[in-house]
Motif scaffolding. Structure first.
Motif, PDB file in Angstrom:
ATOM      1  N   LEU A  21       0.820  -1.207   0.000  1.00  0.00           N
ATOM      2  CA  LEU A  21       0.000   0.000   0.000  1.00  0.00           C
ATOM      3  C   LEU A  21       0.858   1.262   0.000  1.00  0.00           C
ATOM      4  N   VAL A  22       1.963   1.242   0.707  1.00  0.00           N
ATOM      5  CA  VAL A  22       2.890   2.388   0.672  1.00  0.00           C
ATOM      6  C   VAL A  22       3.451   2.555  -0.738  1.00  0.00           C
ATOM      7  N   THR A  30      -4.229   3.762  -6.616  1.00  0.00           N
ATOM      8  CA  THR A  30      -5.049   2.971  -5.707  1.00  0.00           C
ATOM      9  C   THR A  30      -4.905   1.532  -6.179  1.00  0.00           C
ATOM     10  N   THR A  31      -5.534   0.623  -5.469  1.00  0.00           N
ATOM     11  CA  THR A  31      -5.493  -0.790  -5.839  1.00  0.00           C
ATOM     12  C   THR A  31      -6.857  -1.399  -5.567  1.00  0.00           C
ATOM     13  N   THR A  32      -7.013  -2.645  -5.918  1.00  0.00           N
ATOM     14  CA  THR A  32      -8.263  -3.355  -5.653  1.00  0.00           C
ATOM     15  C   THR A  32      -8.015  -4.468  -4.648  1.00  0.00           C
ATOM     16  N   TYR A  33      -9.102  -4.965  -4.084  1.00  0.00           N
ATOM     17  CA  TYR A  33      -8.993  -6.113  -3.192  1.00  0.00           C
ATOM     18  C   TYR A  33      -8.379  -7.296  -3.932  1.00  0.00           C
ATOM     19  N   LEU A  83      -6.796   3.290   0.084  1.00  0.00           N
ATOM     20  CA  LEU A  83      -6.238   3.017  -1.244  1.00  0.00           C
ATOM     21  C   LEU A  83      -6.818   1.757  -1.882  1.00  0.00           C
ATOM     22  N   VAL A  84      -7.585   0.975  -1.123  1.00  0.00           N
ATOM     23  CA  VAL A  84      -8.126  -0.292  -1.629  1.00  0.00           C
ATOM     24  C   VAL A  84      -9.611  -0.110  -1.928  1.00  0.00           C
ATOM     25  N   GLN A  85      -9.983  -0.452  -3.163  1.00  0.00           N
ATOM     26  CA  GLN A  85     -11.377  -0.323  -3.563  1.00  0.00           C
ATOM     27  C   GLN A  85     -11.811  -1.557  -4.338  1.00  0.00           C
ATOM     28  N   TYR A  86     -13.103  -1.672  -4.523  1.00  0.00           N
ATOM     29  CA  TYR A  86     -13.642  -2.771  -5.318  1.00  0.00           C
ATOM     30  C   TYR A  86     -13.344  -2.519  -6.792  1.00  0.00           C
ATOM     31  N   ALA A 124      -4.393  12.823   0.085  1.00  0.00           N
ATOM     32  CA  ALA A 124      -3.473  13.112   1.190  1.00  0.00           C
ATOM     33  C   ALA A 124      -2.462  11.978   1.373  1.00  0.00           C
ATOM     34  N   LEU A 125      -2.895  10.738   1.188  1.00  0.00           N
ATOM     35  CA  LEU A 125      -1.965   9.602   1.272  1.00  0.00           C
ATOM     36  C   LEU A 125      -0.949   9.663   0.141  1.00  0.00           C
TER      37      LEU A 125
END
Length: 138
Positions: A21-22, A30-33, A83-86, A124-125
């Motif tokens: 995630l960093v 961003t990323t996904t599950y 950062l994690v989304q569907y 912000a991340l």
């Protein structure tokens, strides 16, 4: 044994999950599950989460919650789990908002404002972990 994993396996999942995630934040992504699950399995040699089972989906949510909680102070009060989304979604999962409320963050009640809250978190991340880019000439 957290969620059917040994303590050592769980600790590796937490460590690699945070590292990934960093990395994503530094790349302003961003990323996904699904992607997170695949990366964790590959990097840790621990079996992936089976999204067909509710308990496994909950376990990944718990993992993300622990990663976010562990890095909350480091990020200045941001939840890295934002950062994690569907897949095919432009928003965080309900666990993000539940954890934000539990941390005392001002989560808006209507959907549009919640999405802005989430997007602000993501931005912000990205700024927090941004890698310095090439210098532009004037």
């Amino acid at each position: 044994m957290p969620h059917g994993r040994s303590d050592d396996e769980w600790d590796r999942l937490v460590e690699e999950g945070k590292r990934f995630l960093v990395e994503q934040a530094a790349l302003r992504r961003t990323t996904t599950y699904t992607e997170l699950n695949a990366v964790l399995a590959r990097r840790t040699d621990v079996r992936g989460f089976d999204f067909e089972q509710g308990s496994e989906r909950a376990a990944l949510g718990h993992l993300l919650g622990q990663i976010a909680d562990d890095s909350f102070a480091e990020t200045g009060g941001l939840l890295i789990s934002a950062l994690v989304q569907y897949i095919d979604a432009n928003d965080a999962g309900s666990g993000f908002y539940a954890l934000a409320r539990a941390k005392g963050l001002p989560v808006p009640s209507n959907a549009g404002d919640r999405q802005l809250f989430w997007a602000g978190h993501v931005g912000a991340l990205h700024r927090h972990y941004a890698r310095p880019g090439p210098r532009r000439r004037p």
